[in-house]
Design a protein around this motif. Sequence first.
Motif, short mmCIF file in Angstrom:
data_model
loop_
_atom_site.label_atom_id
_atom_site.label_comp_id
_atom_site.label_asym_id
_atom_site.label_seq_id
_atom_site.Cartn_x
_atom_site.Cartn_y
_atom_site.Cartn_z
N PRO A 318 56.36 -16.11 -46.40
CA PRO A 318 56.87 -17.23 -47.22
C PRO A 318 56.79 -18.57 -46.50
N ALA A 319 57.16 -18.60 -45.21
CA ALA A 319 57.11 -19.86 -44.46
C ALA A 319 55.68 -20.36 -44.33
N MET A 350 53.02 -6.81 -50.47
CA MET A 350 51.96 -7.81 -50.45
C MET A 350 51.43 -8.08 -51.85
N ASP A 351 51.34 -7.07 -52.68
CA ASP A 351 50.94 -7.27 -54.07
C ASP A 351 51.92 -8.20 -54.78
N GLN A 352 53.21 -8.00 -54.51
CA GLN A 352 54.23 -8.83 -55.14
C GLN A 352 54.12 -10.27 -54.63
N HIS A 353 53.91 -10.44 -53.34
CA HIS A 353 53.71 -11.78 -52.78
C HIS A 353 52.53 -12.48 -53.45
N ALA A 354 51.45 -11.72 -53.69
CA ALA A 354 50.25 -12.31 -54.31
C ALA A 354 50.55 -12.80 -55.72
N ASP A 356 53.53 -13.80 -56.67
CA ASP A 356 54.45 -14.94 -56.52
C ASP A 356 53.73 -16.20 -56.04
N TRP A 357 52.61 -16.03 -55.36
CA TRP A 357 51.90 -17.17 -54.78
C TRP A 357 50.43 -17.17 -55.24
N PRO A 358 50.18 -17.27 -56.53
CA PRO A 358 48.79 -17.27 -57.00
C PRO A 358 48.04 -18.50 -56.47
N GLY A 359 46.81 -18.29 -56.11
CA GLY A 359 46.01 -19.40 -55.58
C GLY A 359 46.15 -19.60 -54.09
N GLN A 360 47.18 -18.96 -53.49
CA GLN A 360 47.37 -19.09 -52.04
C GLN A 360 47.21 -17.77 -51.30
N LEU A 361 47.47 -16.67 -51.99
CA LEU A 361 47.42 -15.36 -51.34
C LEU A 361 46.55 -14.42 -52.17
N SER A 362 45.57 -13.84 -51.51
CA SER A 362 44.72 -12.83 -52.14
C SER A 362 44.90 -11.51 -51.38
#
Length: 496
Positions: A318-319, A350-354, A356-362
């Motif tokens: 997140p940071a 990691m799927d959940q993070h992706a 939550d952060w579309p365009g930044q995490l693949s």
Amino acid sequence: MTRVLFVTSEVHPLVRTGGLADVSASLPEALGHIGYDVTILLPGYPAAMELTRDAGALHKARLWVDSYDVNLWQTRLPGTAVTLWIVDCAQLFRRPGNPYQNAEGQPWKDNARRFQLFAKVGAKIALGKAGLSWIPEVVHCNDWQSALLPVYLELSSERPSTVFTVHNLASQGLFPQDTFQNFGLPEKSWSYDLLDLKGQLAFIKGGLVFSDRITTVSPGYAEEIQTPEFGCGLEDLLYQRRHELTGILNGIDTRAWDPENDAHLPHHYGPEDIKSKRLCRFQLRQELGLEQTDAALFCFAGRMVKGKGLDWLSDVLPALLKRGCQLAMIGAGTASQASSSEERKFEVAMDQHARDWPGQLSVTIAYDEALVHRVIAGSDLLLMPSRFEPCGLNQLYGLRYGTIPIVNRVGGLRDTVFDVSNNSGEIANGFSFDIPDAAALLSTIERALKYYESRRTWRRIQENAMTGDYSWNRSARLYSDLYQNILAERQHAIWG
């Protein structure tokens, strides 16, 4: 020309679960280039048997080993001039998928018998009892799957010299005591000083106890495995044999991993002209659905497990993303039936993070060789916060492609990544941390980003990284020295 039998349970491109396969393909070829006559011995998995059919393999021998019908086939390792012998025992090796596990991710119930037979066939070849004209002077075994071979050779006074390489000490080949009793080994071999490890037969101890020399895949790991933290219960034995223990860094296949000629890349670049790396980054972002931005693009390639520091990475993510940075992750597909719930939770997170952060995490949960090349080439920094790493290959790929590693200073990582803050400008090529926790990882990321903001400084770091020698040439020479030393010692022991 010294004859070497290189015994392995994996070799790229026929069967691969980890770095052992890469070493087993590259080191024999490198040894051949400096004058060694190397033959690889491999179990007859389906892909290997398919090669025997497609390549017109020669039938070399038929053996009966412990009531098993075994055929030995000779071909070439694809893309090389290295001789490959395949141990064809359909009953034990012709099984689909993973060489060690069934479709449910459980070890094959007869793994002990499978690799005991593999070792016994290797011993027959090494002792000239397989009806072959080619007999090795050195037998080089790798990991627990071939570790009983030195035990069988020890029974003969006319055996060749032996080397055993530990690629991962945590994989020990542990089986119940009655397994030992069924193998016809001398009763005196069953002791804690020999093959017994807390009441179990430990295949790996066969290599560690009975080989003339032990090697590991980096000097750092050779030191670490003599300590309780990394020794996996074998640290006392390894300390006792410390004078026969050597750490030799793995190399990489610099033909397959060459940013100037990599067939997987949309654009090529090198240390003297790195401009096209930006184009690789642009197209990678496009391919993965990441925003086009001036922010740093990080990558992670490997198994999404705790041992690779995924819990620390998850904590700092997140940071990292709040700063506007991006991350491209590609995992080895551990979210299968074979994975534990402990491993799967990182993939789910990691799927959940992706999301939550579309365009930044693949996040890609699969192993795609071509995509790994593009991810490493198109990224700015490589995250490798492993809890332990016997050698590591990804950091070497990153260095060669000007993708600067951030690593936990363990094993081979400390032998290959030299922190900018602690080294002169001539060798500094990355960033490392010594305290094994998420806070240290985040602090190191923040430190790296400060250097990233200075184009001139960052370019110098990339030059250092890309001009290092990561080939097998130096390592092959060190193995050559090792072979010649033990051959001389054995000759002296025989003739005085």
